[in-house]
Write an enzyme that holds these catalytic residues in place. Structure first.
Site, PDB file in Angstrom:
ATOM      1  N   THR A  37       0.863  -1.185   0.000  1.00 22.49           N
ATOM      2  CA  THR A  37       0.000   0.000   0.000  1.00 22.49           C
ATOM      3  C   THR A  37       0.900   1.234   0.000  1.00 22.49           C
ATOM      4  O   THR A  37       1.790   1.353   0.855  1.00 22.49           O
ATOM      5  CB  THR A  37      -0.864   0.007   1.276  1.00 22.49           C
ATOM      6  OG1 THR A  37      -1.530  -1.250   1.366  1.00 22.49           O
ATOM      7  CG2 THR A  37      -1.876   1.129   1.254  1.00 22.49           C
ATOM      8  N   LYS A  42      -6.779   2.230  -3.118  1.00 21.21           N
ATOM      9  CA  LYS A  42      -6.454   1.466  -1.906  1.00 21.21           C
ATOM     10  C   LYS A  42      -6.424   2.369  -0.674  1.00 21.21           C
ATOM     11  O   LYS A  42      -6.993   2.046   0.382  1.00 21.21           O
ATOM     12  CB  LYS A  42      -5.100   0.770  -2.092  1.00 21.21           C
ATOM     13  CG  LYS A  42      -4.519   0.154  -0.845  1.00 21.21           C
ATOM     14  CD  LYS A  42      -5.345  -1.010  -0.338  1.00 21.21           C
ATOM     15  CE  LYS A  42      -4.944  -1.389   1.068  1.00 21.21           C
ATOM     16  NZ  LYS A  42      -5.754  -2.454   1.636  1.00 21.21           N
ATOM     17  N   ARG A  86     -12.870   3.873   5.915  1.00 19.96           N
ATOM     18  CA  ARG A  86     -13.115   3.141   7.165  1.00 19.96           C
ATOM     19  C   ARG A  86     -12.714   4.001   8.369  1.00 19.96           C
ATOM     20  O   ARG A  86     -13.431   4.072   9.366  1.00 19.96           O
ATOM     21  CB  ARG A  86     -12.320   1.824   7.192  1.00 19.96           C
ATOM     22  CG  ARG A  86     -12.518   0.913   6.001  1.00 19.96           C
ATOM     23  CD  ARG A  86     -13.724   0.003   6.116  1.00 19.96           C
ATOM     24  NE  ARG A  86     -13.886  -0.576   7.423  1.00 19.96           N
ATOM     25  CZ  ARG A  86     -13.234  -1.636   7.873  1.00 19.96           C
ATOM     26  NH1 ARG A  86     -12.373  -2.246   7.098  1.00 19.96           N
ATOM     27  NH2 ARG A  86     -13.458  -2.095   9.083  1.00 19.96           N
ATOM     28  N   CYS A 112      -2.791  -0.688   8.406  1.00 23.09           N
ATOM     29  CA  CYS A 112      -3.490  -0.132   7.242  1.00 23.09           C
ATOM     30  C   CYS A 112      -4.334   1.086   7.619  1.00 23.09           C
ATOM     31  O   CYS A 112      -3.989   2.212   7.284  1.00 23.09           O
ATOM     32  CB  CYS A 112      -4.377  -1.194   6.613  1.00 23.09           C
ATOM     33  SG  CYS A 112      -3.450  -2.502   5.828  1.00 23.09           S
TER      34      CYS A 112
END
Ligand SMILES: NC(=O)c1ccc[n+]([C@@H]2O[C@H](COP(=O)([O-])OP(=O)(O)OC[C@H]3O[C@@H](n4cnc5c(N)ncnc54)[C@H](O)[C@@H]3O)[C@@H](O)[C@H]2O)c1
Length: 426
Positions: free
Chosen positions: A117, A202, A209, A256
């Site tokens: 990422t 991504k 979120r 993440c």
């Protein structure tokens, strides 16, 4: 065709094993000799359902071998970490080192896929300039693509195969060449785009979120003030067909969701106001939990506090960026507190872990920081016999409130009917 997977962690190892089980010769490369040793013995160094069997089969077939140096191949998949530094800026050195390591072995027709990422623009502005030093023409002799990974730990193998994939090429030919590789094992749809769009897709998935968890965390604090239960609010609001309020908690962890939004803030600080604010709301939650603990323990002398769970989410062993660490560090500043930590999923941790009995004996406050499935089965009736003070602070809505209250525990749920506390003033 030979594929060299660089970085054999949570992403690189399952990817290597699946590629190997689909007939590719996979040369895994990891800088950690321990990781190389474990994999070559047919084992997995990460906890993930089904992974050990997959690795064992791949190694036994002869298609997967791990090395402590990169091996000349036709395709290189980079799946190294992309953390942030103390200053919340992206650390791209792992990608840079990986690219430099394969530079001497690149040849005409090779394909390099960045799976890590990455901040939007990394493939174009960081990877390409390094790979250009091969003197191969990018997009004509050397093909480069970004193919972000969006698997959920705990379901990695299923999702590697079934999730839709986004492939962003440095040009169209690069994207098409990468697609051919993924098509051999991906059953979900594959969408082709440019590299920077794929990077942004991504990063925005995780940012979405994070922002929504921040909204839930604000709701939790407001509900506490208002004297209502935020979990009920969420349940009822989500009955609306177009509403999906996320769950609040003690903060956001993992490599993440708590990291990737910073990639956007770093590059676009004046534009990414909401994203920045959401990060700060979520980063504040461990402190908020500590002030709840402090408030409820103010009358107890030298209290023993037991933290349940140190991973960043339930039922995994991954502790990266987990809010528990910030809670523990914050509590440790108070020399009166005696802190014990219990997590059945974790073997090695920064602080000493206790066994079940030591963790709960004479405990004054149980703090549920992770909703591991095992914790639901802890019997409050039995615990009531060994703790010193019956107090439980549940930051995940993980326990059965009625059962714990029936056993005379003072059950404090994050986001429910809390009296006004000083901690709410930020
Ligand atoms: N874990 C996940 O659930 C997940 C999901 C989606 C995306 N990602 C992304 O995938 C990337 C990899 O994450 P991970 O969770 O697999 O990390 P990880 O830490 O589990 O594994 C990375 C591995 O790379 C090795 N490594 C580091 N530098 C290296 C180098 N220069 N050459 C060779 N090996 C090197 C490390 O020793 C380690 O074994 C990150 O960008 C992450 O954000 C992870």
């Amino acid at each position: 065709m030979k594929i060299c997977v660089i970085g054999l962690g949570y992403i690189g190892l399952p990817t290597s094993s699946i590629l190997a089980s689909n007939g590719y010769i996979v040369n895994g490369y990891d800088v950690s000799s321990k990781v190389v040793e474990v994999i070559n013995s047919g084992n997995s160094h990460v906890e993930e359902p089904g992974l050990r069997t997959l690795v064992q089969a791949a190694v036994n077939s002869g298609n997967l071998k791990a090395y402590a140096s990169p091996q000349e191949s036709d395709v290189y998949i980079i799946s190294v970490p992309t953390p942030i530094n103390e200053d919340k800026k992206a650390d791209l050195t792992y990608i840079e080192h990986a690219a430099q390591a394969i530079l001497p072995m690149l040849k005409k027709g090779d394909l390099i896929i960045l799976e890590s990422t990455s901040p939007p623009g990394t493939t174009r502005d960081t990877l390409v300039p390094i790979l250009e030093k091969s003197n191969l023409e990018i997009g004509k002799d050397l093909f480069i693509a970004h193919c972000p990974e969006r698997v959920l730990p705990g379901k990695i193998i299923y999702e590697l195969i079934n999730n839709p994939r986004i492939i962003g090429g440095i040009n169209e030919e690069s994207a098409k060449r990468a697609e051919k590789i993924y098509k051999t094992f991906v059953e979900g749809p594959i969408y082709l785009t440019d590299a920077t769009t794929a990077e942004m897709v991504k990063v925005m998935e995780n940012t979405y979120r994070d922002v929504n968890i921040a909204l839930a965390n604000e709701l939790a604090q407001i509900s506490g003030e208002l004297g209502i239960n935020c979990w009920e609010v969420i349940k009822l609001a989500n009955l609306h067909p177009r509403v999906n309020i996320h769950n609040p908690g003690p903060g956001v962890g993992g490599h993440c969701i708590s990291v990737d939004p910073w990639f956007i803030v770093e590059k676009f600080s004046s534009l990414a106001k909401l994203i920045n604010q959401a990060r700060q709301v979520n980063d504040y939650m461990p402190e908020y939990v500590c002030s709840l603990i402090q408030k409820h323990l103010s009358v107890i002398e030298k209290p023993k506090i037991t933290i349940l769970g140190v991973t960043y989410k339930a039922d995994v062993d991954d502790c990266r960026e987990a809010p528990s660490e910030r809670i523990i560090e914050n509590l440790k500043k108070n020399s009166d507190y005696n802190i014990f930590i219990y997590d059945p999923h974790v073997r090695n941790y920064k602080y000493e872990l206790s066994n079940f009995k030591d963790a709960f004996e004479n405990c004054d406050c149980i703090v549920v920081a992770v909703d591991h499935t095992e914790f639901k089965y802890i019997d409050p009736e039995q615990l009531a016999k060994i703790v010193r003070n019956k107090l439980v602070i549940d930051t995940r809505n993980a326990l059965d409130q009625v059962k714990w209250s029936n056993n005379d525990f003072n059950y404090i749920l994050l986001g429910e009917n809390l009296e006004k506390t000083e901690c709410l003033a930020r």
